[in-house]
Scaffold this active site. Structure first.
Site, PDB file in Angstrom:
ATOM      1  N   LYS A  12       0.927  -1.290  -0.128  1.00 26.96           N
ATOM      2  CA  LYS A  12       0.092  -0.039   0.030  1.00 26.96           C
ATOM      3  C   LYS A  12       0.979   1.213  -0.063  1.00 26.96           C
ATOM      4  O   LYS A  12       2.277   1.247   0.475  1.00 26.96           O
ATOM      5  CB  LYS A  12      -1.088  -0.110   1.084  1.00 26.96           C
ATOM      6  CG  LYS A  12      -0.450   0.151   2.485  1.00 26.96           C
ATOM      7  CD  LYS A  12       0.252   1.408   3.066  1.00 26.96           C
ATOM      8  CE  LYS A  12       0.945   1.353   4.448  1.00 26.96           C
ATOM      9  NZ  LYS A  12       1.840   2.586   4.565  1.00 26.96           N
ATOM     10  N   SER A 105       2.680  -6.485   6.875  1.00 25.56           N
ATOM     11  CA  SER A 105       1.188  -6.602   7.057  1.00 25.56           C
ATOM     12  C   SER A 105       0.334  -7.191   5.873  1.00 25.56           C
ATOM     13  O   SER A 105      -0.588  -8.025   6.012  1.00 25.56           O
ATOM     14  CB  SER A 105       0.450  -5.179   7.326  1.00 25.56           C
ATOM     15  OG  SER A 105       1.291  -4.611   8.155  1.00 25.56           O
ATOM     16  N   ASP A 138      -2.134  -1.832   9.923  1.00 23.84           N
ATOM     17  CA  ASP A 138      -2.339  -1.873   8.288  1.00 23.84           C
ATOM     18  C   ASP A 138      -3.020  -3.156   8.132  1.00 23.84           C
ATOM     19  O   ASP A 138      -3.214  -3.088   6.826  1.00 23.84           O
ATOM     20  CB  ASP A 138      -1.125  -1.649   7.752  1.00 23.84           C
ATOM     21  CG  ASP A 138      -0.447  -0.223   8.009  1.00 23.84           C
ATOM     22  OD1 ASP A 138      -1.241   0.512   8.474  1.00 23.84           O
ATOM     23  OD2 ASP A 138       0.794  -0.085   7.894  1.00 23.84           O
TER      24      ASP A 138
HETATM   25  P1  ATP Z   1       4.232  -0.219   8.118  1.00 28.27           P
HETATM   26  O1  ATP Z   1       4.167   0.587   7.100  1.00 28.27           O
HETATM   27  O2  ATP Z   1       3.140  -1.024   8.254  1.00 28.27           O
HETATM   28  O3  ATP Z   1       4.904   0.117   9.208  1.00 28.27           O
HETATM   29  P2  ATP Z   1       6.604  -1.331   6.880  1.00 28.27           P
HETATM   30  O4  ATP Z   1       6.636  -1.621   5.237  1.00 28.27           O
HETATM   31  O5  ATP Z   1       7.526  -0.035   7.366  1.00 28.27           O
HETATM   32  O6  ATP Z   1       5.183  -1.306   7.772  1.00 28.27           O
HETATM   33  P3  ATP Z   1       7.505  -4.017   6.996  1.00 28.27           P
HETATM   34  O7  ATP Z   1       7.973  -4.170   5.939  1.00 28.27           O
HETATM   35  O8  ATP Z   1       6.109  -4.579   7.253  1.00 28.27           O
HETATM   36  O9  ATP Z   1       7.670  -2.630   7.481  1.00 28.27           O
HETATM   37  O10 ATP Z   1       8.548  -4.634   8.224  1.00 28.27           O
HETATM   38  C1  ATP Z   1       8.688  -4.194   9.480  1.00 28.27           C
HETATM   39  C2  ATP Z   1       9.318  -5.024  10.534  1.00 28.27           C
HETATM   40  O11 ATP Z   1       8.694  -6.217  10.611  1.00 28.27           O
HETATM   41  C3  ATP Z   1      10.681  -5.562   9.878  1.00 28.27           C
HETATM   42  O12 ATP Z   1      11.860  -5.180  10.863  1.00 28.27           O
HETATM   43  C4  ATP Z   1      10.652  -7.206   9.750  1.00 28.27           C
HETATM   44  O13 ATP Z   1      11.828  -7.954  10.109  1.00 28.27           O
HETATM   45  C5  ATP Z   1       9.552  -7.442  10.465  1.00 28.27           C
HETATM   46  N1  ATP Z   1       8.505  -8.570   9.642  1.00 28.27           N
HETATM   47  C6  ATP Z   1       8.144  -9.600  10.234  1.00 28.27           C
HETATM   48  N2  ATP Z   1       7.500 -10.419   9.204  1.00 28.27           N
HETATM   49  C7  ATP Z   1       7.583  -9.829   8.127  1.00 28.27           C
HETATM   50  C8  ATP Z   1       7.357  -9.895   6.754  1.00 28.27           C
HETATM   51  N3  ATP Z   1       6.471 -11.315   6.356  1.00 28.27           N
HETATM   52  N4  ATP Z   1       7.659  -9.187   5.714  1.00 28.27           N
HETATM   53  C9  ATP Z   1       8.300  -8.219   6.131  1.00 28.27           C
HETATM   54  N5  ATP Z   1       8.830  -7.856   7.454  1.00 28.27           N
HETATM   55  C10 ATP Z   1       8.503  -8.519   8.308  1.00 28.27           C
END
Ligand code: ATP
Length: 293
Positions: A12, A105, A138
């Site tokens: 997203k 998410s 999210d």
């Molecule tokens: P948001 O915008 O919801 O804060 P994000 O895109 O910034 O999310 P993610 O890529 O979801 O961040 O990753 C956040 C943390 O979650 C990372 O430190 C990662 O190690 C952990 N994590 C756990 N499971 C997963 C997964 N399936 N995919 C990506 N990261 C994951």
């Protein structure tokens, strides 16, 4: 029971994000406009006879254990339904990690939705969204998809008309941003002049891509740009590209995106910018967050 299921778990972007206050439970209330994009992880689910969860992922920064959000989604659903068998989850990451694109998410949403199909639990979308909220703010949007206004921590969702295949340029300078630290450094005094989202939502209703791009806003840019000036300069590089209608940081960053006039200008901008960037690609808006291949 089906042998396995391949799900596209879409990322997203936030076209608008404003923090409206801090709650007694420590979380923040938001007003945000989410939009699904075509960029996706592949999540493959395979039922197992034994009651266990196996997780595989090809990305070095993503844990392959109980910390993985896909694992946690499966565990939550197994506890909720009491099933006696298990699941193997294989994740091919395309969404950059900790980048403001809700990659984790999206994977969690894919596991909830996919296991509900695979094991025929018969849970409604609302049931899945309530469970998903326990995993992250999210996740409910990652189950809903398209475009939506999010309130509360992002879980009170109102569907909005999605943009028809708007071309998006995504770029990340290779900086991992921790969402929690961004919220810690958010000073309301710095952000109290926030524009509201009424004009942007009107442009969405009219399918006016340029209007949407010109009215985008993210209050989290203030603390992120202060700490990481490279993110700010990348945003302005994107905004200045030929064919860019406007650029913004997504979520808590560090990914920035630009809504582009057409596919050709998106491609041209990518070839101009991408050489020195960890992640840079073109994609387009999507009206779904989950799909089977
Ligand atoms: P948001 O915008 O919801 O804060 P994000 O895109 O910034 O999310 P993610 O890529 O979801 O961040 O990753 C956040 C943390 O979650 C990372 O430190 C990662 O190690 C952990 N994590 C756990 N499971 C997963 C997964 N399936 N995919 C990506 N990261 C994951």
């Amino acid at each position: 029971m089906a042998k396995s299921l391949l799900i596209h778990a879409h990322a997203k972007i936030n076209l608008y994000l404003n923090v409206t206050g801090k709650r007694p439970d420590g979380f923040h209330n938001l007003q945000t406009v989410f939009h699904s994009i075509q960029l996706h992880d592949d999540v493959i689910l395979r039922p197992l006879a034994r009651q266990e969860i196996l997780i595989r992922c090809d990305h070095p920064l993503v844990p392959c254990d109980t910390r993985n959000l896909g694992y946690q989604a499966a565990q939550l659903l197994m506890n909720h339904t009491g099933i006696m068998c298990g699941v193997e989850i294989s994740i091919k990451k395309r969404i950059p990690v900790a980048a403001g694109l809700a990659g984790g998410s999206a994977d969690a949403a894919a596991v909830l939705w996919g296991m509900n199909q695979l094991f025929k639990f018969g849970l409604t979308h609302t049931d899945l969204m309530c469970l998903g909220l326990q995993l992250g703010a999210d996740v409910p949007f990652c189950l809903l998809g398209g475009a939506a206004l999010g309130r509360g921590v992002g879980e009170i969702l109102t569907a909005l008309p999605p943009l028809k295949k708007a071309h998006i340029l995504l770029a990340n300078p290779g900086i991992e941003v921790r969402t929690s630290s961004v919220f810690q450094h958010l000073h309301f005094a710095l952000t109290n002049t926030s524009p509201d989202d009424i004009i942007l939502r009107g442009c969405l209703e009219n399918g006016d891509q340029r209007g949407v791009a010109e009215n985008m806003y993210n209050c989290l840019e203030v603390p992120v740009f202060l700490k990481f000036p490279d993110v700010e300069s990348l945003k302005y590089k994107l905004a200045r590209c030929d064919g860019s209608y406007g650029a913004l940081m997504s979520g808590s960053g560090a990914t920035v995106f630009s809504i582009m006039r057409d596919a050709a200008s998106a491609r041209q901008a990518t070839s101009k910018l991408c050489d020195r960037l960890t992640f840079c690609t073109t994609t387009h808006t999507s009206n779904a967050s989950l799909s089977t291949a």
